[in-house]
Design an enzyme around this catalytic site. Structure first.
Site, PDB file in Angstrom:
ATOM      1  N   HIS B 127       1.214  -1.205   0.012  1.00  0.00           N
ATOM      2  CA  HIS B 127       0.450  -0.212   0.341  1.00  0.00           C
ATOM      3  C   HIS B 127       0.514   1.084   0.053  1.00  0.00           C
ATOM      4  O   HIS B 127       1.094   1.945  -1.045  1.00  0.00           O
ATOM      5  CB  HIS B 127      -0.732  -0.382   1.055  1.00  0.00           C
ATOM      6  CG  HIS B 127      -1.489   0.713   1.284  1.00  0.00           C
ATOM      7  ND1 HIS B 127      -3.063   0.848   0.915  1.00  0.00           N
ATOM      8  CD2 HIS B 127      -1.872   2.585   1.978  1.00  0.00           C
ATOM      9  CE1 HIS B 127      -3.183   2.430   0.820  1.00  0.00           C
ATOM     10  NE2 HIS B 127      -2.941   3.141   1.727  1.00  0.00           N
ATOM     11  N   GLU B 128       1.857   1.219   0.638  1.00  0.00           N
ATOM     12  CA  GLU B 128       2.707   2.152   1.472  1.00  0.00           C
ATOM     13  C   GLU B 128       3.738   2.909  -0.248  1.00  0.00           C
ATOM     14  O   GLU B 128       3.569   4.094  -0.768  1.00  0.00           O
ATOM     15  CB  GLU B 128       3.368   1.943   2.487  1.00  0.00           C
ATOM     16  CG  GLU B 128       2.618   2.407   4.006  1.00  0.00           C
ATOM     17  CD  GLU B 128       1.878   3.459   3.766  1.00  0.00           C
ATOM     18  OE1 GLU B 128       1.609   4.986   3.531  1.00  0.00           O
ATOM     19  OE2 GLU B 128       0.713   3.109   4.555  1.00  0.00           O
ATOM     20  N   HIS B 137      -5.519   7.495  -2.012  1.00  0.00           N
ATOM     21  CA  HIS B 137      -6.355   6.490  -1.764  1.00  0.00           C
ATOM     22  C   HIS B 137      -7.173   6.180  -3.197  1.00  0.00           C
ATOM     23  O   HIS B 137      -7.927   7.150  -3.780  1.00  0.00           O
ATOM     24  CB  HIS B 137      -6.710   6.784  -0.057  1.00  0.00           C
ATOM     25  CG  HIS B 137      -5.636   6.490   0.535  1.00  0.00           C
ATOM     26  ND1 HIS B 137      -5.734   7.026   1.859  1.00  0.00           N
ATOM     27  CD2 HIS B 137      -4.978   5.523   0.788  1.00  0.00           C
ATOM     28  CE1 HIS B 137      -4.535   7.273   2.581  1.00  0.00           C
ATOM     29  NE2 HIS B 137      -4.361   5.527   2.264  1.00  0.00           N
TER      30      HIS B 137
END
Lengths: 89, 436
Positions: B127-128, B137
């Site tokens: 995700h990061e 997002h």
């Protein structure tokens, strides 16, 4: 310094501001969030999270707000961008 | 998908790990590096991106610099201890911080553990890295760029991006369907497996229903270092000074406060001593003194050392509430319907009660005279009395306010829904239907 007394509403506002659903508080103008603005922000948060859109800090919404997550905001607000642009100028 | 509005101008990027988990994770440095490699690999498979591990001498100039940090770490996004925020990364750009990826070192970073037994490093890293490459997002399900922690994804060597994320990254860096990144030299295609058996230090996971916290009836409440701890039975919940609940699930008292006897299933009162920040636990006729989360040698000791006698001369055998009043710095202990004041000092670990005590708890007007516990909290040092599922606030320094209305502990502290009014209640307004 310890935080002010706990209040569900202010906790919700804090969460919504932190993740971009509400404009951050502005100490210079002391602007208050309106009830409608708060409800709109909650709906947006609920839509983003795939929850039922009630516009209220209901149990599902509060539970979702307690789920561990990434620190970055979900919404990069136009106001925030405008402020940055103004600051740059 | 949502794009951040910036991307790297090149497709050949270097990455480096500037620090590793230090606090709670049992993952080795090699293991962490391998997990991060695979987390980057999912973004380069089927795109034109290529990632190279930067050598040590140029680690600081890599585009994606990874570190494990805690609390304030000078980037405007402080971490908040276990739970809450887990990690963040900075979007691509010209600034020094662009591409930097920070993980909260106060999480228990795991790999391959069951959901709920820590935080899966791979899932969070994928995700990061999405942020570090230019993705924002996403609200789409499935998408690895949803902001909430999603738990382990299974075999990380076989993980592929959901379609939403694949389209996003290919929009930024182009499509290359034939390229899959090989694993780093010296490693097989499989990650080392974690031990099958639980480690000897594994902690018991509590699992009481949420009703436990919503029903109130806390045995003790304490303000410790600005966080508020609610103790009930063998469990406790923790509210951070920001006002957020660390977890809806409670922790076992004995897993955190090390040194209480086995079978501890009720704390009578707790407070943080003002003179040396030691934490005092009262259970029955004994008390324990903790330095941080560990009990000091020589405890428990007998409560009689505190010298508390009731007005009719009996030795106090149990403390029901304890707190340091921020208004005057004195320590107050409650038992029965009486209270004692202490002036603690560095010379005496347990000073005698102040003269003219005990006094009647009814001097504190408008609040229960036998509270479950009391804390002094907030900027103004207000006093919070807790009883059953309600709390009362006496404004700073006050003992006799005109009106003190009880508030709901469940709603205001425990993130529980506002109770639905009982339809039998005389206070419920009648709703009339008119079919005219």
């Amino acid at each position: 310094a310890p935080a002010p007394a706990p209040d569900l509403y202010s906790r919700g506002m804090d969460w919504l501001s932190r993740y971009g659903y509400l404009p951050p508080p502005d100490p210079r103008t002391g602007r208050l969030q309106t009830k409608e603005g708060m409800e709109r922000a909650i709906r947006q948060m609920q839509r983003f999270a795939g929850l039922e859109e009630t516009g209220k800090l209901d149990e599902d919404t509060l539970r979702q707000m307690s789920v561990p997550r990434c620190s970055l905001p979900d919404i990069v607000g136009t106001e925030d961008m405008l402020r940055k642009r103004r600051k740059k100028r | 998908y949502a794009l951040a509005g910036s991307s790297w101008e090149k497709t050949h990027l270097r990455w480096s790990v500037l620090s590793y988990p230090r606090l709670y994770s049992s993952l080795s440095q090699d293991h962490v590096k391998l997990i991060l490699f695979y987390a980057l690999k999912v973004w380069s498979d089927n795109t034109n991106l290529q990632f190279d591990a930067a050598s040590e001498d140029v680690a600081d100039s890599a585009e994606i610099r990874i570190s494990f940090e805690h609390s304030l770490h000078d980037d405007g996004y402080p971490f908040d201890g276990k739970g809450g925020t887990l990690a963040h990364a900075f979007f691509p750009g010209q600034a020094d911080i662009s591409g930097d990826t920070h993980f909260d070192d106060e999480e228990t970073w795991t790999y391959g553990a069951r959901d709920g037994e820590g935080t899966d490093l791979f899932t969070v890293a994928v995700h990061e890295f999405g942020h570090a490459l230019g993705l924002s997002h996403s609200s789409t399900n499935p998408s690895i760029m949803r902001p909430y922690y999603q738990g382990p994804v299974g075999d990380i060597t076989k993980y592929t991006l959901p379609m939403d994320d694949l389209q996003a990254i290919q929009t930024l860096y182009g499509i290359n369907v034939n390229r899959a990144t090989p694993p780093p030299s010296g490693h097989s295609t499989r990650l080392p497996e974690l031990p099958k058996n639980p480690s000897p230090t594994r902690t018991t996971q509590p699992n009481p229903g949420h009703q436990d916290r919503c029903e109130g009836g806390f045995d003790a409440v304490a303000n410790i270092r600005g966080d508020v701890f609610f103790f009930k039975g063998p469990y406790f919940w923790r509210i951070e000074r920001s006002g957020s609940l660390v977890s809806l699930n409670p922790a076992l008292i004995r897993n955190f406060w090390i040194g209480l006897p086995p079978g501890t299933d009720k704390i009578d009162a707790v407070y943080e001593r003002k003179t040396d920040s030691r934490i005092i636990f009262f259970i029955g006729s004994k008390y324990w003194v903790f330095k941080d989360t560990r009990v000091l040698p020589g405890y428990p000791r007998h409560l009689s050392e505190w010298g508390m006698r009731t007005r009719d001369g009996r030795v106090v055998e149990q403390v029901e509430a304890a707190f340091v009043w921020a208004h005057n710095g004195h320590t107050y202990l409650f038992s029965g319907e009486e209270f004692w004041r202490f002036t603690e000092n560095e010379a005496q670990t347990v000073p005698p009660p102040d003269a003219d005590y005990p006094r009647s708890a009814s001097l504190w007007k408008g609040v229960p005279s036998v509270p479950d516990d009391i804390i002094s909290w907030g900027k103004a040092g207000d006093t919070y009395f807790f009883k059953d599922n309600s709390y009362w606030v006496l404004k700073s320094g006050g003992m006799d306010q005109d009106k003190v209305n009880p508030k709901s502990t469940a709603r205001d502290w425990m993130f529980c829904p506002t109770p639905t009014p009982d339809i039998q209640s005389p206070f419920t307004p009648h709703i009339c239907k008119c079919n005219c």
